[in-house]
Design an enzyme around this catalytic site. Structure first.
Site, mmCIF file in Angstrom:
data_model
loop_
_atom_site.group_PDB
_atom_site.id
_atom_site.type_symbol
_atom_site.label_atom_id
_atom_site.label_comp_id
_atom_site.label_asym_id
_atom_site.label_seq_id
_atom_site.Cartn_x
_atom_site.Cartn_y
_atom_site.Cartn_z
ATOM 1 N N ARG A 22 -5.952 -1.068 -5.481
ATOM 2 C CA ARG A 22 -4.879 -0.990 -4.507
ATOM 3 C C ARG A 22 -5.293 -1.595 -3.162
ATOM 4 N NH1 ARG A 22 -3.511 4.612 -1.375
ATOM 5 N NH2 ARG A 22 -1.558 3.899 -0.482
ATOM 6 N N ASN A 48 -7.233 14.378 1.582
ATOM 7 C CA ASN A 48 -6.606 13.089 1.844
ATOM 8 C C ASN A 48 -5.252 13.156 1.159
ATOM 9 O OD1 ASN A 48 -5.685 10.524 2.148
ATOM 10 N ND2 ASN A 48 -7.550 9.515 1.416
ATOM 11 N N TYR A 104 -8.282 -0.632 1.635
ATOM 12 C CA TYR A 104 -8.918 0.570 1.092
ATOM 13 C C TYR A 104 -10.286 0.325 0.463
ATOM 14 C CZ TYR A 104 -4.327 2.568 1.911
ATOM 15 O OH TYR A 104 -3.177 3.001 2.515
ATOM 16 N N ARG A 138 -2.534 1.064 12.107
ATOM 17 C CA ARG A 138 -1.557 0.600 11.125
ATOM 18 C C ARG A 138 -0.127 0.891 11.609
ATOM 19 N NH1 ARG A 138 -3.272 2.555 5.384
ATOM 20 N NH2 ARG A 138 -1.792 0.902 4.834
ATOM 21 N N GLU A 163 -8.929 16.936 7.437
ATOM 22 C CA GLU A 163 -8.083 15.830 6.975
ATOM 23 C C GLU A 163 -8.901 14.539 6.989
ATOM 24 O OE1 GLU A 163 -4.731 15.374 9.590
ATOM 25 O OE2 GLU A 163 -4.125 13.450 8.709
ATOM 26 N N ALA A 207 0.225 9.321 1.434
ATOM 27 C CA ALA A 207 1.471 9.184 2.202
ATOM 28 C C ALA A 207 2.133 10.532 2.504
ATOM 29 C CB ALA A 207 2.434 8.282 1.444
ATOM 30 N N HIS A 231 -8.862 10.164 5.985
ATOM 31 C CA HIS A 231 -8.195 8.936 5.544
ATOM 32 C C HIS A 231 -9.223 7.823 5.478
ATOM 33 C CE1 HIS A 231 -4.341 10.824 6.095
ATOM 34 N NE2 HIS A 231 -4.765 11.249 7.262
ATOM 35 N N PRO A 240 -1.200 11.112 -3.532
ATOM 36 C CA PRO A 240 -0.621 10.024 -4.313
ATOM 37 C C PRO A 240 -1.266 8.670 -4.053
ATOM 38 C CG PRO A 240 0.862 10.698 -2.544
ATOM 39 C CD PRO A 240 -0.231 11.716 -2.619
ATOM 40 N N ASN A 241 -1.386 7.916 -5.136
ATOM 41 C CA ASN A 241 -1.887 6.532 -5.132
ATOM 42 C C ASN A 241 -3.388 6.412 -4.930
ATOM 43 O OD1 ASN A 241 0.672 5.185 -5.550
ATOM 44 N ND2 ASN A 241 1.202 5.874 -3.493
HETATM 45 C C1 DQA Z 1 -4.407 7.026 3.435
HETATM 46 C C2 DQA Z 1 -3.501 6.540 4.571
HETATM 47 C C3 DQA Z 1 -2.048 6.845 4.271
HETATM 48 O O1 DQA Z 1 -1.222 6.374 5.338
HETATM 49 C C4 DQA Z 1 -1.622 6.131 2.993
HETATM 50 O O2 DQA Z 1 -0.288 6.455 2.667
HETATM 51 C C5 DQA Z 1 -2.541 6.439 1.853
HETATM 52 C C6 DQA Z 1 -3.974 6.468 2.089
HETATM 53 C C7 DQA Z 1 -5.892 6.613 3.645
HETATM 54 O O3 DQA Z 1 -6.742 7.190 2.991
HETATM 55 O O4 DQA Z 1 -6.152 5.686 4.433
HETATM 56 O O5 DQA Z 1 -2.108 6.563 0.709
HETATM 57 O O6 DQA Z 1 -4.355 8.433 3.392
#
Ligand code: DQA
Length: 152
Positions: free
Chosen positions: A19, A75, A24, A108, A99, A78, A101, A11-12
């Site tokens: 964003r 990735n 990011y 954070r 995994e 959240a 990020h 998501p997102n």
């Molecule tokens: C994320 C880190 C997560 O905590 C966050 O909710 C994201 C992006 C990253 O790529 O840094 O949506 O996965």
């Protein structure tokens, strides 16, 4: 024909570029896709790059990976910090899973320090922006190489 590596985004992540760019970066998800595909081609891998805002869709894709993919780069956004369903799906897929990020989640908020995905993943790469996808592909190429030489 070798199976692709699934590169799955939660998501997102479709909002990349817009964003919180200080966290990011300025690249869009399309930019990340292009650089991931370019690195994959150099490594002789094929990738299937996807994004979804829906937890169940990500679960379905991980289930599909079991037979259709050689490995998973994930990735989970959240959902990393909340989703037992995604963790269970990764365990069931029995595939090398890395995994990633973009941000360094350990610098954070405290709630980002716990990852359900890490309990099922082979390893984690975080904090280097879009480069994490390329680093994950390099690690995946090594893992797949080792697997195929072990099979003979
Ligand atoms: C994320 C880190 C997560 O905590 C966050 O909710 C994201 C992006 C990253 O790529 O840094 O949506 O996965």
């Amino acid at each position: 024909m070798a199976k692709p590596v699934y590169v799955l985004n939660g998501p997102n992540l479709n909002m990349l570029g817009l964003r919180e760019p200080t966290i990011y970066g300025a690249e869009t998800l399309d930019d990340v896709k292009r650089r991931t595909e370019a690195r994959a081609a150099q490594l002789g891998l094929e990738v299937d790059f996807r994004q979804s805002n829906f937890e169940g869709e990500l679960v379905t894709w991980i289930q599909q990976a079991r037979t259709e993919a050689s490995g998973i780069i994930l990735n989970a956004g959240a959902y990393t910090h909340t989703s037992i369903a995604l963790m269970d799906a990764i365990h069931a897929a029995e595939l090398p899973t890395i995994e990633v990020h973009l941000s360094n989640v350990f610098r954070r908020e405290g709630f980002r320090h716990h990852s359900y995905i890490s309990l099922a993943a082979r390893g984690v790469i975080c904090g280097f922006g879009p480069k994490v996808y390329e680093l994950a592909l390099e690690a995946m190429a090594d893992i797949l190489q080792q697997q195929s030489s072990a099979k003979g």
